[in-house]
Design a protein around this motif. Structure first.
Motif: not given
Lengths: 480, 103, 497
Positions: A31-53
């Motif tokens: 679970t933790f490894v997956l969570t870390l991956f998801f956070v990483f993905g979230l970061g990429l998305q954030l860099l791409d789109k900026g903050s969002y709801y």
């Protein structure tokens, strides 16, 4: 969608590890490894789109519940998942079978709560997640099952419930006054009327209790020092910061327009300074390692509130200082607690003067402690140094010499208590002590956490640009 | 207005009584009861404040939902606290928080 | 972007990387450890030599890495930087050979050599820093990495000495940090510039400029062992001899002195410091330290403690040279970085030899030691005579230029300080020489070890002889183009005036 999984994943992981206790370690780590991956993905998305709801189920506030992601929440989520993964690897070796049965479930629930908190954007969700975190951390603290741990856990429970009730009362008043619990809607409606002021006071009391700012720190040392090592680590590293995070959010979007910042600026600076001095002195006189580290947390919370105070005073650089201090303290302090756990395991005690030649026998742990200490003291080049640099810059810009001196004095006292421990790791005790073996991963985890705390010093510029996504501290006023 | 005022006063009163008891009482069971009384005060206040118009005809359902959530939390917290209390009582032969700092 | 950009970084890494590997080596890998040590040293020396030639031909070596918004981690090899780098790396080489002879085979040598190399890394970093924040970073790393060396023996005594050392240096570091941040808030730059950059704010923030300067001097003064901040240095003598020799005679104290040089010339600039009326107080403090250190040295029976107080006194010559505020005196002061370095390291290694071979720690035990260990004692004597300032040894050159420079700037009182301190130097060194050469040796030495061919281990004997030789030729061949003094002339012409 990723942000929803950040909450659901640890939650279901927790349930699953309870149902299938045989594989709980595998489930937990996976679970933790997956969570870390998801956070990483979230970061990429954030860099791409900026903050969002994200509107859960497609319902916007005030009816639905919003999740919000910006630079600040990303940084906190990243911290949580890194800490979560490292501590899980450590805990895998640390807990004996029976404790392990309960540990993984509660642990994963706690992480789910933390992730939810950092994604929340409404004040009632903050309450729910706070309770989720509070209850699970109490249960985890009690896991050692000693008299100290149970007492510490009980005290912690009473405090955390009390804090939540104060906070909830504030939520009730705000809802009554302005008809919403969503931060964005509230920030548009809020005005300086007595209800808002009362809510501000009550919520602050509740959250300060949980953040253990002096003089509300009384419950912290026992709870943090008697918990099992990985739990002490997460308590000091992230849990304390969770309530601080809520205050950050509340202040930057709700309370600053009220014009209350002047009082709180003085209040935070005063109690923050007292916390730095008092916590450091108490740490200096402790004879047991874990108590020393716990009191050091009291002092470091003081630093956080000093930064907060300067930020409220309109120095925008203090926000950066605050976030940097949160990160570096989290990494360094958890490394320290894990080292203390190792020593406790190695010697069977954690009396500082009887640390018999640890520097030679457990060089990796000693190195971890030393590096973490460097960051805690704020010596260059480490995450703590960058935080302290910004803090000093802010306080000098503000010409606040009392705070400046407190910061420096706190650093000196921190040197005192860190090197008090390190000095005794070189000396030999008169009597011989039995020792137990420590597995390599239990030594490597604190070392890598400490190295991360040091490495933070090198990545200030990219981290800041990450943090600024969505401009979480959007009220940055010009100095009059 | 006056109805609301009464409820609010009672809510605050319960909260204060609970707070007083929480600090003053030594026995853990009493402390837990005190916390629960405080909680009831908050919930009472929360629900009563949902009455948004003076006549009391229109009520807002959201606070009720929140209070239910709060009650669930309170129940689980109490359960956890009771469990802890029993453990402490077994370890130290009395259900009180002894002062370990001064040792 | 060419290879020249990275050379300053390579110099740092060539001692840092071996240090990291050495930490993880098991105790018994003697050969590999020695190889790594020497490999690091030769790499460093190679790059330093390269840069020496380059800088002589006006080549620039500048390495930058963004650290904070508006602040870089930057290394730059200028003439002054190289001067200190060269000193540290050459003496590191000599001391390492000595340390291998002294410590190899005893417990925890991996830890020792690891931290030893780390100290050198930090010292070279201090030398090459191109701005105050980089300087501060390496300065604090130096503070920290010297700590495990002081408490290396793991006794209660060394633990207490280590704590005292840390208390002084960390407090100094805190003052320094305050000064640096304050300066940054006011000027928004920390880059070392010839003739300084503080003139931009001195009109507006007169008081703050004075305060910041005081903070700098107090911060650096701790390491440079300025009176009354010198208390840690004599205590730190519990460390093994190579540590005392290299770190407490050269690297650590010089880092402080070097900091003062940087602040006076390249942060404030001579004119601004004179304008703020801060030069004379600095000169006075340096003079007090010179006399005080010598007086205290006079009454020490422990040889290493006497040498330590002598260091306290001698390092302040450098600061005095800077504070007299004239090019000639500055030459005397800066060249003393090297001169004092080679002489004092000779003395410490001599003292280490006496302790290691004969168990002699006190001056009262040194009767006739010259007959038992003539070569070591010859080296020791050259160092001691140089300290007193007897021509043609290097120490004489320093005093000559200091005195000449003082006259040049119209500060005649400095001559009295110089004369007085030379007298005191003679008073505490000559009795040692007299005892050693002219009194008859005792029946037996406290803890004698016999080596068949030479008076002591070869690796212990050669290093002091080499450094004594250096102190002699630096004095004899002052006028040659590659002597330290000529290089200092280059520094002064290019960077200060």
């Amino acid at each position: 969608m990723i942000e929803v999984f950040l909450i659901l994943l640890p939650f279901f992981g927790g349930i699953l590890s309870f149902i299938i206790p045989k594989f709980n370690k595998v489930i937990g780590l996976g679970t933790f490894v997956l969570t870390l991956f998801f956070v990483f993905g979230l970061g990429l998305q954030l860099l791409d789109k900026g903050s969002y709801y994200h509107f859960i189920g497609g319902w916007d506030a005030p009816l639905g519940i919003n999740l919000y992601v910006d630079g600040l929440s990303l940084v906190m989520l990243g911290l949580t998942s890194v800490m979560g993964l490292s501590l899980s690897i450590y805990a895998k070796k640390y807990f004996i079978c029976k404790q392990s049965l309960w540990f993984w479930t509660i642990w994963l629930f706690m992480i789910a709560g933390l992730n939810a908190l950092f994604l929340s954007q409404d004040i009632f969700n903050f309450y729910v997640t706070l309770e989720l975190i509070g209850l699970s951390s109490v249960a985890l603290t009690a896991l050692s099952d000693t008299k100290e741990a149970l007492t510490g856990a009980m005290r912690y429970l009473l405090i955390t419930l009390l804090g939540s009730l104060f906070y909830l009362l504030g939520v009730a008043l705000l809802y009554h006054g302005f008809g919403s619990v969503d931060i964005v809607i509230l920030s548009k409606k809020i005005e300086s009327i007595p209800v808002a002021w009362a809510a501000l006071g009550l919520m602050s009391i509740g959250l300060l209790l949980k953040s253990a700012l002096f003089p509300f720190h009384f419950w912290l040392p026992l709870a943090h020092s008697s918990a099992p090592a990985p739990i002490s680590a997460i308590l000091s590293a992230v849990i304390i910061k969770a309530s601080l995070y809520i205050q950050l959010r509340l202040w930057s979007s709700l309370f600053i327009p009220l014009g209350a910042d002047l009082y709180f600026e003085v209040l935070f600076a005063f109690f923050g300074s007292l916390a730095v001095i008092w916590g450091s002195i108490k740490a200096l006189v402790q004879t047991r390692l874990k108590m020393l580290i716990a009191y050091s947390t009291v002092a470091q919370v003081g630093y956080l509130f000093i930064a907060f105070s300067l930020a409220l005073g309109g120095i925008s650089i203090a926000w950066s200082a605050l976030v940097y201090l949160i990160l570096s303290h989290a990494l360094a302090k958890s490394a320290m607690f894990l080292v203390a756990g190792n020593l406790l395991h190695f010697h069977g005690h954690d009396r500082i003067i009887d640390l018999d030649r640890i520097a030679q026998r457990l060089p990796l742990s000693t190195t971890a402690f030393a590096l973490a200490g460097v960051s805690i003291i704020g010596l260059p080049l480490s995450g703590g140094f960058i935080g302290k640099w910004f803090l000093l810059e802010a306080s000098i810009t503000k010409s606040n010499w009392v705070i400046t001196c407190t910061i420096l004095l706190g650093g000196l006292l921190a040197t005192g208590y860190v090197f008090k421990v390190l000095g005794f790791t070189f000396t030999k005790t008169a009597f011989s002590q039995e020792t137990k073996n420590i597995s390599l991963s239990m030594e490597l985890i604190p070392l890598s956490l400490a190295i991360m705390a040091i490495a933070l010093g090198f990545f200030a510029t990219p981290l800041f640009s990450l943090m600024e996504i969505g401009n979480p501290f959007f009220i940055i006023r010009v100095q009059p | 207005m006056s109805t609301l005022f009464v409820y609010a006063i009672v809510g605050i009163g319960l909260f204060s009584i609970g707070l007083y008891a929480l600090i003053m009482q030594k026995h853990l069971l009493r402390k837990l009861l005190a916390i629960n009384i405080m909680g009831s005060g908050v919930f009472l206040l929360f629900v009563s404040l949902s009455m948004r118009s003076v006549t009391g005809v229109l009520t807002d359902p959201v606070p009720s939902a929140m209070v239910i959530t709060g009650i669930v939390v309170a129940i689980s917290a109490t359960a956890l606290a009771l469990g802890l209390m029993i453990k402490i009582a077994r370890k130290s032969a009395k259900a009180e928080l002894c002062n370990l700092d001064q040792e | 972007m060419n290879v020249n950009t990275y050379i300053p970084l390579f110099v740092i890494l060539s001692s840092f990387v071996p240090a990291l590997i050495i930490f993880r080596l098991p105790q018994k890998r003697h050969t590999l450890r020695t190889f790594l040590n020497l490999f690091g040293i030769f790499m460093t020396l190679f790059f330093v030599l390269w840069m020496f030639i380059g800088v002589y031909h006006n080549q620039e070596y500048l390495f930058r890495l963004p650290l904070l918004p508006n602040l870089d981690f930057s290394l730059k090899a200028g003439a002054l930087a190289l001067f200190f780098t060269g000193l540290s790396s050459i003496l590191w080489f000599i001391t390492t050979i000595y340390a291998i002879g002294y410590l190899e085979g005893s417990a925890h040598s991996s830890r020792f050599f690891g931290f030893f190399s780390l100290c050198i890394t930090a010292t070279i970093g201090v030398a090459l820093s191109a701005n105050l924040i980089t300087f501060l970073i390496f300065y604090e790393i130096l503070t920290l990495s010297a700590y495990p060396l002081i408490i290396h023996r793991g006794t209660e005594e060394s633990r207490i000495a280590g704590n005292k050392y840390l208390f002084y240096t960390i407090a100094g570091g805190a003052l320094l940090l305050l000064g640096v941040v304050w300066l940054y808030v006011l000027t928004e730059t920390l880059e070392f510039t010839p003739k300084g950059f503080v003139y931009t704010i001195v009109q507006e923030h007169h008081f703050a400029s004075m305060m910041i300067f005081t903070l700098f001097i107090a911060g650096f003064g701790v390491k440079a062992a300025l009176f009354p901040l010198h208390g840690w240095l004599p205590l730190a003598m519990v460390a093994p001899a190579p540590v005392s020799a290299l770190l407490h005679a050269v690297a650590v104290v010089k880092a402080g002195a070097f900091g003062i040089i940087r602040v006076v010339y390249e942060v404030y600039g001579i004119e601004i410091v004179t304008l703020l009326h801060l030069m004379t107080p600095l000169a006075v403090i340096a003079s007090i330290t010179i006399i005080y250190g010598s007086l205290r040295a006079l009454f020490q029976d422990n040889l290493k403690r006497r040498l330590a107080f002598s260091t306290v006194s001698q390092v302040s010559y450098i600061i005095l040279g800077v504070a007299i505020a004239g090019p000639v005196a500055a030459m005397g002061g800066i060249v003393h970085l090297v001169h004092q370095g080679v002489m004092k390291i000779t003395l410490f290694m001599g003292a280490g030899n006496f302790a290691e071979t004969l168990g002699v720690h006190y001056i009262s035990q040194m009767n006739g030691i010259g007959k038992r260990m003539p070569l070591t004692m010859v080296a020791f004597s050259i160092g001691a005579l140089g300290m007193i300032g007897i021509p043609p040894i290097a120490g004489f050159i320093t005093k000559w230029y200091l005195g000449f420079g003082a006259l040049d700037s119209g500060e005649e009182w400095v001559l009295f300080i110089l004369a007085g301190s030379s007298l005191l130097n003679a008073a505490y060194f000559l009795p040692i020489l007299y005892r050693a050469w002219f009194l008859s040796p005792p029946q037996s030495w406290p803890d004698e070890q016999i080596f068949s061919k030479t008076e002591t281990k070869l690796s212990l004997l050669l290093p002091p002889l080499i450094t004594a030789f250096f102190s002699l030729i630096f004095g004899l061949f002052v006028a040659t183009p590659w002597s330290p003094l000529s290089w200092v002339q280059l520094i002064i012409e290019r960077e200060f005036y």
